[in-house]
Design an enzyme around this catalytic site. Structure first.
Site, mmCIF file in Angstrom:
data_model
loop_
_atom_site.group_PDB
_atom_site.id
_atom_site.type_symbol
_atom_site.label_atom_id
_atom_site.label_comp_id
_atom_site.label_asym_id
_atom_site.label_seq_id
_atom_site.Cartn_x
_atom_site.Cartn_y
_atom_site.Cartn_z
ATOM 1 N N ASP A 3 103.883 8.703 65.146
ATOM 2 C CA ASP A 3 104.606 9.696 64.356
ATOM 3 C C ASP A 3 103.907 9.805 63.012
ATOM 4 O OD1 ASP A 3 106.364 11.127 62.736
ATOM 5 O OD2 ASP A 3 108.151 10.172 63.551
ATOM 6 N N TYR B 142 110.055 25.588 55.783
ATOM 7 C CA TYR B 142 108.799 25.539 56.544
ATOM 8 C C TYR B 142 107.737 26.381 55.853
ATOM 9 C CZ TYR B 142 105.523 26.264 60.430
ATOM 10 O OH TYR B 142 104.398 26.333 61.212
ATOM 11 N N GLY B 143 108.107 27.600 55.478
ATOM 12 C CA GLY B 143 107.150 28.474 54.808
ATOM 13 C C GLY B 143 106.669 27.908 53.486
ATOM 14 N N ALA B 144 107.599 27.297 52.728
ATOM 15 C CA ALA B 144 107.210 26.709 51.446
ATOM 16 C C ALA B 144 106.228 25.568 51.640
ATOM 17 C CB ALA B 144 108.456 26.219 50.707
ATOM 18 N N ALA B 145 106.454 24.748 52.668
ATOM 19 C CA ALA B 145 105.545 23.638 52.943
ATOM 20 C C ALA B 145 104.165 24.148 53.336
ATOM 21 C CB ALA B 145 106.118 22.741 54.038
ATOM 22 N N LYS B 146 104.136 25.203 54.143
ATOM 23 C CA LYS B 146 102.851 25.749 54.564
ATOM 24 C C LYS B 146 102.127 26.427 53.399
ATOM 25 C CE LYS B 146 102.742 24.531 58.886
ATOM 26 N NZ LYS B 146 101.708 23.563 59.355
#
Length: 264
Positions: free
Chosen positions: A72, A165-169
Site C-alpha cells: 500500500d 481528487y482534482g485538487a490533489a492532481k
C-alpha cells in the site's frame, strides 16, 4: 510479493540496449497495467506495485520482464520498501511512474476526515514520499519521474463532487513543475501526463458489464471533441515516449491526452 522469473534479458538480445529499471505504482489495473506491459515489451524490467497480488500477477502474466510487489503506497514504510525492492530485483531505477490513485465522488458537506486523508495521502503525499526515497537511485541513472495527473484538474476548470481528487492532481502537476527545476542539477527529469477519462473496464470484472459505467463512458464520449474516451494503451504509449532519450529536452511539462475534452 509476487515475482516473475526472468527469461532472456533484453541486454542479451542482439541490438538491444541495457534494460532500464522501471517502477510503477498502481500497476495492477488500467493505465498502470498497460504501462508496465509497454515498458516490458521494449525490453525494460518493471516492478509494479499494488495492494492486490492477483491483479499484479495478471499484469505480469506472459511478460517475464515484469515483477510485482504487494504494498500500500500510503504505508509508513512503503517508500523505502519499494525502493529497496526495486534495487534488489532490478538493480537500478531509471523511471518512476507515480500512477496509484484514489477517487471518491462526494460533495464537501459529505466528506469525512478518513476519506479526505485517504485521497490526499494516496494522490499527493505518497508520490512525494516515494519520489524523495528514490532520488539517489534516480540521480545515478539520470532518471525520469512521470506523475500521472488528470485532465479534469487542468487550468481553471472545476470538478463538483470530486474536488479533493482534482485538487490533489492539480497539486501533483505543480510538484511536477517545481521538481523539474529543483532536480535538474541532479540530472533528473520530471514530467506529467494528464489523461482524460479512460476506459479501464476490460478484464477488470464486474465493471465490464456495469450499465452505469457504460453510460458514464458514453456520456463523456459525447462531450469529447474526439468522440470517444481513451484507452489505457494510449496513455501507456505517451508515458513511455516521455521517458525516451529523444524526449530529454522535455522537463516540467504536463501533457494532456483527453481527446480535446479539457479544451471545451
Amino acid at each position: 510479493m509476487t515475482t516473475r522469473t526472468e527469461g532472456t534479458d533484453s541486454e542479451d538480445r542482439p541490438g538491444a540496449g541495457a534494460a532500464r529499471g522501471i517502477v510503477i505504482t498502481g500497476g495492477g489495473t488500467g493505465i498502470g497495467q498497460a504501462t508496465a506491459r509497454a515498458f516490458a515489451a521494449r525490453g525494460d524490467r518493471v516492478l509494479v506495485v499494488g495492494r492486490t497480488g492477483e491483479t499484479l500477477d495478471a499484469t505480469a502474466e506472459g511478460h517475464p520482464g515484469i515483477q510485482g510487489l504487494v504494498a500500500d503506497v500510503t504505508g509508513p514504510d512503503a517508500p523505502e520498501r519499494i525502493v529497496e525492492t526495486a534495487l534488489g530485483l532490478l538493480g537500478r531505477i531509471d523511471v518512476l511512474v507515480n500512477n496509484a490513485a484514489a477517487m471518491g465522488y462526494r460533495p464537501l458537506a459529505a466528506l469525512d476526515r478518513a476519506e479526505a486523508e485517504r485521497q490526499l495521502h494516496t494522490n499527493l503525499l505518497a508520490p512525494v514520499l516515494l519520489t524523495r526515497a528514490a532520488l539517489d537511485s534516480l540521480a545515478e541513472r539520470s532518471g525520469t519521474v512521470v506523475n500521472i495527473g488528470s485532465s479534469g484538474a487542468l487550468g481553471l476548470r472545476s470538478w463538483p463532487d470530486n474536488g479533493l481528487y482534482g485538487a490533489a492532481k492539480a497539486g501533483l502537476d505543480f510538484l511536477t513543475r517545481t521538481w523539474a527545476v529543483e532536480l535538474a542539477p541532479r540530472g533528473i527529469r520530471v514530467v506529467g501526463l494528464a489523461p482524460g477519462v479512460t476506459d479501464v473496464s476490460a478484464g477488470q470484472g464486474p465493471d465490464e458489464t456495469d450499465p452505469a459505467y457504460a453510460d458514464f463512458l458514453k456520456g463523456i464520449a459525447a462531450r469529447t471533441p474526439g468522440g470517444r474516451v481513451g484507452r489505457p494503451e494510449e496513455m501507456a504509449w505517451w508515458i513511455v515516449q516521455l521517458t525516451r532519450p529523444e524526449a530529454a529536452y522535455a522537463n516540467g511539462t504536463v501533457v494532456p491526452v483527453d481527446g480535446g475534452l479539457s479544451l471545451t
